[in-house]
Design a protein around this motif. Structure first.
Motif, PDB file in Angstrom:
ATOM      1  N   CYS A  47      31.476 -20.351 -62.786  1.00 14.50           N
ATOM      2  CA  CYS A  47      31.077 -20.708 -63.652  1.00 14.50           C
ATOM      3  C   CYS A  47      30.642 -19.693 -64.746  1.00 14.50           C
ATOM      4  O   CYS A  47      29.811 -20.438 -65.138  1.00 14.50           O
ATOM      5  CB  CYS A  47      29.267 -21.384 -63.150  1.00 14.50           C
ATOM      6  N   ARG A  62      33.815 -38.017 -68.143  1.00 10.61           N
ATOM      7  CA  ARG A  62      32.523 -37.630 -67.377  1.00 10.61           C
ATOM      8  C   ARG A  62      33.074 -36.298 -66.743  1.00 10.61           C
ATOM      9  O   ARG A  62      32.085 -35.834 -65.705  1.00 10.61           O
ATOM     10  CB  ARG A  62      32.735 -38.980 -66.524  1.00 10.61           C
ATOM     11  N   SER A  63      34.324 -35.850 -66.339  1.00 11.27           N
ATOM     12  CA  SER A  63      34.705 -34.756 -65.120  1.00 11.27           C
ATOM     13  C   SER A  63      34.576 -33.841 -65.788  1.00 11.27           C
ATOM     14  O   SER A  63      33.545 -32.684 -65.510  1.00 11.27           O
ATOM     15  CB  SER A  63      36.336 -35.082 -64.764  1.00 11.27           C
ATOM     16  N   ASN A  65      32.313 -33.573 -68.475  1.00  8.07           N
ATOM     17  CA  ASN A  65      30.895 -33.725 -69.028  1.00  8.07           C
ATOM     18  C   ASN A  65      30.704 -32.666 -67.474  1.00  8.07           C
ATOM     19  O   ASN A  65      29.253 -32.057 -67.993  1.00  8.07           O
ATOM     20  CB  ASN A  65      30.475 -34.925 -69.035  1.00  8.07           C
ATOM     21  N   LYS A  66      30.952 -33.287 -66.410  1.00  8.37           N
ATOM     22  CA  LYS A  66      30.111 -32.594 -64.939  1.00  8.37           C
ATOM     23  C   LYS A  66      30.948 -31.103 -65.200  1.00  8.37           C
ATOM     24  O   LYS A  66      29.571 -30.137 -65.148  1.00  8.37           O
ATOM     25  CB  LYS A  66      30.970 -33.425 -63.818  1.00  8.37           C
ATOM     26  N   THR A  67      31.574 -30.797 -65.975  1.00 13.83           N
ATOM     27  CA  THR A  67      31.961 -29.568 -65.680  1.00 13.83           C
ATOM     28  C   THR A  67      31.534 -28.632 -66.503  1.00 13.83           C
ATOM     29  O   THR A  67      30.836 -27.223 -66.344  1.00 13.83           O
ATOM     30  CB  THR A  67      33.554 -29.295 -65.784  1.00 13.83           C
ATOM     31  N   ALA A  69      28.875 -28.654 -67.568  1.00 14.30           N
ATOM     32  CA  ALA A  69      27.044 -29.112 -66.869  1.00 14.30           C
ATOM     33  C   ALA A  69      26.709 -28.143 -66.154  1.00 14.30           C
ATOM     34  O   ALA A  69      25.347 -27.842 -65.320  1.00 14.30           O
ATOM     35  CB  ALA A  69      26.896 -30.514 -66.411  1.00 14.30           C
ATOM     36  N   THR A  70      27.697 -27.541 -65.404  1.00 16.38           N
ATOM     37  CA  THR A  70      27.480 -27.224 -64.027  1.00 16.38           C
ATOM     38  C   THR A  70      27.855 -25.497 -64.430  1.00 16.38           C
ATOM     39  O   THR A  70      27.832 -24.278 -64.087  1.00 16.38           O
ATOM     40  CB  THR A  70      28.513 -26.982 -62.974  1.00 16.38           C
TER      41      THR A  70
END
Length: 455
Positions: A47, A62-63, A65-67, A69-70
């Motif tokens: 991260c 979506r995947s 965006n999640k990455t 955001a993390t």
């Protein structure tokens, strides 16, 4: 992870986070994320890596965006995005905004999707004071800033397959006060490249084709290194007075679009603009056009070239052009002839051109022999795999016969040459070396590196 255990932990896991971040920066982000499953120690290491490389062709938005955001690091030094634009333009805009918000210094954007045309970057893309290196590659992008461009830290800009108007290019250049290197590869619509107000730009590289026409004029008074490859339409060098290194590789398959004015008024004039160049590389068709000029008794400029590289096939249609270049480069110290398989103008088209100027093609090719006056200390030849040993040997002999002060010749056979052909060439080189008092090195790069030198 592999490594010797240290107090119950493997060696790599015991390394400081800063080193682990550098390790993970060298692999795709998708692979870096997988390390989070190794152990609790690795759960959040990825991260904070200083580099993100995202290839989203097979990943849903979506995947990604999640990455993002993390991701918890305040800065991403390098951000590489390779994606399609279809059905995800809003997502792409947000991903670009993420990179800018995280102060990316190296930003690389590749959009490989022919289904979307004329994609416009969001305004925030053009207001980025952090980016130092920017690469955009896409046939879908229109570089059309509607706001002022503020790339105040940008030093290297590379645009490929982008649509770029004259006004847009001018606006972009005005917003890059520190720009040092500019690459425009197959960009369309702009016609004049004016770098007169970009005093820091020292390197310019440009490719054109029949489909991506590019500029017809280049004004680059501060550029020191120019690499120009184009096809069909001429490109006029208006001002390249500081140029010291140039690579001109112009591709033509026929002379259907050429006129005498083009040949005599553009190609030779282009050569004249290189009068201060000390390191020059030219391609086969450029040499062929110079040959036609030589056969038509066009006056050639005197050059200051010290290192000359010729990327060509060994064919008689390049000989007069090579001869003229050597005759008009009295300070030449090193010559590199790199024979490669490449597109050249057919002899039928060349002869047709000569006939249109009331010249007998048979007489022309026979009467114009190769001569190499002037001082040359080194001739280096790089020979590609399509060259034949007897052709190379004949060419080498002709070079030596017409050279007055040659000290060293290096022949490097890069491709396939059978043992008997190589031995024959080596024997000739040995004989010529003693006869001409020239150091000759014959090298062949095949399965094994074989070389012979004679002095």
């Amino acid at each position: 992870m592999n490594g010797d255990p240290i107090d119950g932990h493997d060696f790599i896991s015991s390394l400081p986070d800063a080193i682990l971040h550098l390790i993970l920066s060298s692999i795709p982000t998708k692979s870096a994320i997988r390390t989070s499953a190794l152990s609790k120690r690795w759960r959040h290491v990825w991260c904070e890596t200083p580099s993100l490389s995202i290839d989203s062709h097979r990943v849903v938005a979506r995947s990604i965006n999640k990455t993002l955001a993390t991701f918890s690091a305040p800065k991403v030094a390098t951000f590489h995005l390779r994606t399609s634009l279809a059905n995800r333009i809003q997502h792409v805009d947000s991903w670009i905004e993420f990179a800018i918000a995280h102060y990316s210094e190296k930003l690389s954007l590749e959009f490989r999707d022919t289904r979307v045309r004329d994609y416009d970057f969001p305004d925030v893309f053009y207001a980025n004071s952090t980016v130092k290196q920017l690469l955009v590659e896409s046939g879908s992008v229109v570089m059309n800033p509607k706001c002022n461009v503020s790339w105040t830290s940008l030093k290297n800009l590379s645009l490929s397959y982008c649509k770029l108007s004259d006004d847009a290019l001018l606006k972009i250049l005005s917003g890059c006060p520190l720009l040092e290197s500019l690459e425009l590869m197959f960009c369309d619509e702009f016609r004049c490249l004016d770098l007169s107000r970009s005093p820091r730009v020292m390197r310019l590289e440009m490719d054109r084709s029949d489909w991506f026409l590019g500029p017809t004029e280049i004004v680059a008074p501060h550029v020191q290194c120019l690499r120009l490859r184009h096809s069909r339409l001429p490109c006029r060098l208006v001002d390249v007075s500081c140029l010291t290194e140039a690579n001109l590789n112009i591709y033509f398959c026929d002379l259907g679009t050429l006129t005498a004015d083009f040949l005599q008024g553009n190609v030779v004039k282009m050569l004249a603009k290189l009068e201060n160049v000390v390191k020059l590389t030219v391609g086969a068709t450029f040499l062929q056009m110079l040959s036609l000029a030589a056969l038509c008794d066009v006056r050639f400029p005197t050059l200051k070239v010290e290192h000359l590289t010729l990327e060509t096939m060994i064919v008689r249609s390049v000989v007069p052009g090579i001869t003229k270049l050597l005759q008009n480069s009295p300070g030449l110290r090193k010559l590199t002839i790199h024979t490669v398989k490449c597109s050249i103008i057919s002899e039928a088209h060349l002869n047709s051109y000569l006939r249109s100027h009331s010249l007998n093609q048979r007489q022309c090719w026979r009467s114009k022999d190769m001569t190499f006056p002037g001082s040359m200390e080194t001739i280096s030849m790089l020979v590609g795999k399509y060259a034949e040993s007897n052709l190379v040997a004949s060419f080498v002999e002709r070079l030596l016969r017409n050279t007055r002060s040659l000290e060293t010749m290096v022949v490097l056979l890069v491709g396939y040459l059978d043992a008997s052909g190589f031995e024959e060439l080596v024997a000739m080189a040995s004989s010529l070396s003693h006869k001409r008092n020239v150091f000759i090195s014959i090298k062949q790069s095949h399965v094994k590196n074989v070389s012979n030198t004679f002095s």
